[in-house]
Design an enzyme around this catalytic site. Sequence first.
Site, PDB file in Angstrom:
ATOM      1  CG  PHE A   8      -2.366   0.026   0.999  1.00  0.00           C
ATOM      2  CD1 PHE A   8      -2.957  -0.927   0.190  1.00  0.00           C
ATOM      3  CD2 PHE A   8      -3.185   0.995   1.577  1.00  0.00           C
ATOM      4  CE1 PHE A   8      -4.331  -0.920  -0.037  1.00  0.00           C
ATOM      5  CE2 PHE A   8      -4.549   1.013   1.363  1.00  0.00           C
ATOM      6  CZ  PHE A   8      -5.126   0.059   0.554  1.00  0.00           C
ATOM      7  CG  HIS A  28      -8.814   7.747  -0.806  1.00  0.00           C
ATOM      8  ND1 HIS A  28      -8.589   7.293  -2.089  1.00  0.00           N
ATOM      9  CD2 HIS A  28      -8.486   6.709   0.006  1.00  0.00           C
ATOM     10  CE1 HIS A  28      -8.153   6.044  -2.036  1.00  0.00           C
ATOM     11  NE2 HIS A  28      -8.079   5.667  -0.782  1.00  0.00           N
ATOM     12  CD  GLU A  31      -3.212   3.778  -0.651  1.00  0.00           C
ATOM     13  OE1 GLU A  31      -3.956   4.542  -0.002  1.00  0.00           O
ATOM     14  OE2 GLU A  31      -2.006   3.647  -0.418  1.00  0.00           O
ATOM     15  CG  LEU A  64     -12.448   4.399  -0.911  1.00  0.00           C
ATOM     16  CD1 LEU A  64     -11.620   5.672  -0.936  1.00  0.00           C
ATOM     17  CD2 LEU A  64     -12.295   3.697   0.433  1.00  0.00           C
ATOM     18  CD  GLN A  70      -5.788   9.987   3.987  1.00  0.00           C
ATOM     19  OE1 GLN A  70      -6.481   9.034   4.340  1.00  0.00           O
ATOM     20  NE2 GLN A  70      -4.479   9.976   4.069  1.00  0.00           N
ATOM     21  NE  ARG A 101      -6.557   7.054   7.769  1.00  0.00           N
ATOM     22  CZ  ARG A 101      -6.867   6.120   6.863  1.00  0.00           C
ATOM     23  NH1 ARG A 101      -6.178   5.008   6.774  1.00  0.00           N
ATOM     24  NH2 ARG A 101      -7.880   6.320   6.040  1.00  0.00           N
ATOM     25  CG  HIS A 138     -10.816   8.404   2.751  1.00  0.00           C
ATOM     26  ND1 HIS A 138     -11.895   7.581   2.530  1.00  0.00           N
ATOM     27  CD2 HIS A 138      -9.817   7.597   3.192  1.00  0.00           C
ATOM     28  CE1 HIS A 138     -11.554   6.322   2.812  1.00  0.00           C
ATOM     29  NE2 HIS A 138     -10.305   6.315   3.235  1.00  0.00           N
ATOM     30  NE  ARG A 157      -5.049   6.212   1.459  1.00  0.00           N
ATOM     31  CZ  ARG A 157      -5.916   5.575   2.229  1.00  0.00           C
ATOM     32  NH1 ARG A 157      -6.511   6.203   3.224  1.00  0.00           N
ATOM     33  NH2 ARG A 157      -6.195   4.304   2.015  1.00  0.00           N
TER      34      ARG A 157
END
Lengths: 611, 333
Positions: free
Chosen positions: A128, A243, A260, A257, A241, A421, A386, A321
Amino acid sequence: MVLAPDALDQIESHAVDVLVVGAGGAGLRAAIEAQAAGAKVGLVCKSLLGKAHTVMAEGGVAAALAHVDPDDSWQTHFRDTMVGGKLLNNPRMAQLHAMEAPDRVRELELWGAVFDRTRDGRILQRPFGGHSHPRLAHVGDRTGLEMIRTLQDRAVASSVDVFMEATITRIITGSAGVAGAFGYWRTTGAPVVFPAKAVVLATGGIGKAYTITSNSWEYSGDGHALAYDAGAELIDMEFVQFHPTGMVWPPGVKGLLVTEAVRGEGGILRNKDGERFMWKYLPEDRRDEYAATDEEAARWVTSQSQGQVTDARRPPELSTRDNVSRAIYTEVREGRGTPHGGVYLDISYLPAEHVRRKLPSMFDQFKELADVDITKGPMEVGPTTHYVMGGVRVDAETGASTVPGLFAAGEVAGGMHGANRLGGNSLSDLLVFGARTGAAAAAHASERKAVPYADPVQLREGARELAEPLDRGAGEDPYVLQRDLQDVMQRLVGIYRVEADLQEAISELARLRGRSSSLAVGGGRAFNPGWNLVYELRNLLTVSEAITRSALQRNESRGAHSRIDYPETDQAGWGDRNSVVRRRPDGSMEVTTTPLPPMPDELRALLGGAH
Amino acid sequence: MTTDMSDRSLVELRPAQATPSSPEQGSSARAHLKVFRGDAGGPTRFDDFDVPVEEGMVVLDALHWIQGNGAPDLAVRWNCKAAKCGSCSAEVNGRPRLTCKTRLSDFDLDEPITVEPMRAFPLVRDLVTDVSWNYEVNKSIQPFTPPADVAQADWRWQQEDIERVQEYRKCIECFLCQDVCHVLRNHETEKPFMGPRFLVRAAGLEMHPMDQADRRGYLKDTGNIGYCNITKCCTEVCPEHIKITDNAIIPLKERVADEFYDPIQWAWRKLRGRSDATTTRASLPVLQHGAASAAKPMAGAKGALPTPPARTAPEPKQPARPSDAGDETPSEG
């Protein structure tokens, strides 16, 4: 209708030792732990049990199990987390998180979870963004469902008392700190009070402050606002954040969403000209962590899909991100976007069978909602609100806020993720700190001998607030106010910020707050979404103001907070402090800063050259 | 019951109230929704709404548009809007669906689209039903029971060995399978039936490689698995495409049959005097009748499921539609 003073004794009451507000992963994990410690636990949630936002988490839970790459360790996970958070994280939280996440994940299998497997039969891990090793334990792309169902079953089997479809509108306080919480049943509208020796907030985030978000209606900053109103401090609220990959089409699912994991499995981002633009946006100081060529990135993907370790470095799409979101935003703004205002994300070059097995719910989501077969062609994606890194300021070990008896865990707590994050770190966060906070809340409750006293003045005030929008007759429609609020935040406090916009947002928010005192709804109390929205709007206004004022204060760019007028990271001026928001006695919002918690040398040493 | 459904004035369709004078969207296409309104014990009706149609719009989008344009009190349960949470279940033109993945383009927009609450469960308000019975049934199932003497770190499974269990665990608890199951929907069995959702959960536990419990006695005597007569309606409505009947219920029925109806097993059980599998447990709570059946969909609605053949029960009663309701009341299925 204002309740007569004597009607207060008729408010339904459920006394518990520990009240947990919110039944996503953090709330469930806290409830399980508090119950195991011997406390009588009540778990209250706005939706049905098992529907909380955790259910939407897709990609996986980050834990240095080192099943796929034996070189992984908690130390590396700690470093990745701190680097991803631009060193603004509470280092002790990041350390505890990295150290305890593996045990918390393994424990889920003891409770019935069934993660995907490696070839030698252990829990499989996928790569990730921002993680140096394949680290995310997962179940296809429905990891959140697996986690919430496992925790739900465990909580029910542990006899936690669950109060579904109830909204908490205020924390009741007394001389010894928290004394419980007041709210109402969503199904009937009747008030309810939970006298409690400790309250754990596990209410998630704030995404509904924005027009385009991956978050559901539940994410209205309830815990943030409840804590703030009860006198607790919030930190890092400027860090929201975005995304990088939400759906951009069709309109009804804009913001939904796109995990990722698509990029973790090899998804390539391209603009309308077919250019793989992420090569242009890699941060110079981390350039050596990424592949140098398309060929090296392809080699990495091939090895990855076969579960093999490789010396190839990861593709540029697996940048953090904040960086990928800015890149996509910039591509679109400069005219290289797709017809629907996004960019292309392509995984269709991999075998269709592999894509369907690794990303089944993405396959269904695009097939059913957008008529796109992701095994045959690219998806269109763009940034979506997000997650909020900011939240209630808590003690790293216990999740205790600055108000005695009030705790916070999961997204509503601040400090763990710093300025940005990493994907997968929220599911591990909620397990690690859910458990710690549940234990600490139970310990706090056991030390408090006195029965909590639910102050009738506060109950009466709570009941009055509930009645007002129904009694008002005529006034503002809450849905209209919500649209206007979301428009302000989306337009003026988005990915890129500038002082003039933020100042304008502050005045707009003040105007909206004025309008919010004249909200009126018809239709009675029973399951009335318009009426329910009134209390969520109040919370959204508070968190929106906290985000905007904190963003205005931090005149630098760092992580998810990007100022057009201050594009550089100002390490000397801002690298050593968190923003703090608290309520002044007159009700106005105070914004200031506090020094970062000190980092012990042994942790600093783990950061290598990153500090 | 306080409601007299024979009073036609209470149940006649009301004029559309949420039609904007100037549609914001450029699209001129409109969908006509008939939405069930009313609460437990009160009068019920259908309200009509003209909703401007955008590309890719789903029924839940239309319901949200209605809430935001004049009917803010329309009760709808929803969360993720991505078919992951299973909250927005309803009956669209008589067919149990997740409204978040039911696209308006699947319908002929010249005809009205009827949206009603799930009929198997008691009505709370508008499209929201009381599904708490399901949570009570769930509590009665013995949870995952791993061996005490094998450390989790030593659990090793091949991916292909857990894929079946993972299929059961895809369930999002939308309860559409419970809603469509004629055993539950018709409320006519002597004892409560746990329903397809919880047979799926039980299958996931029974077939988990590390689970040590034996739920066959429970399935037979408490869950009353025998009531399922394999009409597969549940499989047909499952938004997660779980093969409920073939992969969960039939294997469980076979296990129960092997344990209780195989003469060798029967004799063996007598010999060793084993009782755990046949322990009688408290029976399941009774599912209260669904009030929503007062609002039966238009006859011949497109996409409606065929009435499942009833083998264990008499022909299901056809609940009256509101406009010709006689002695039916909203709380009588």
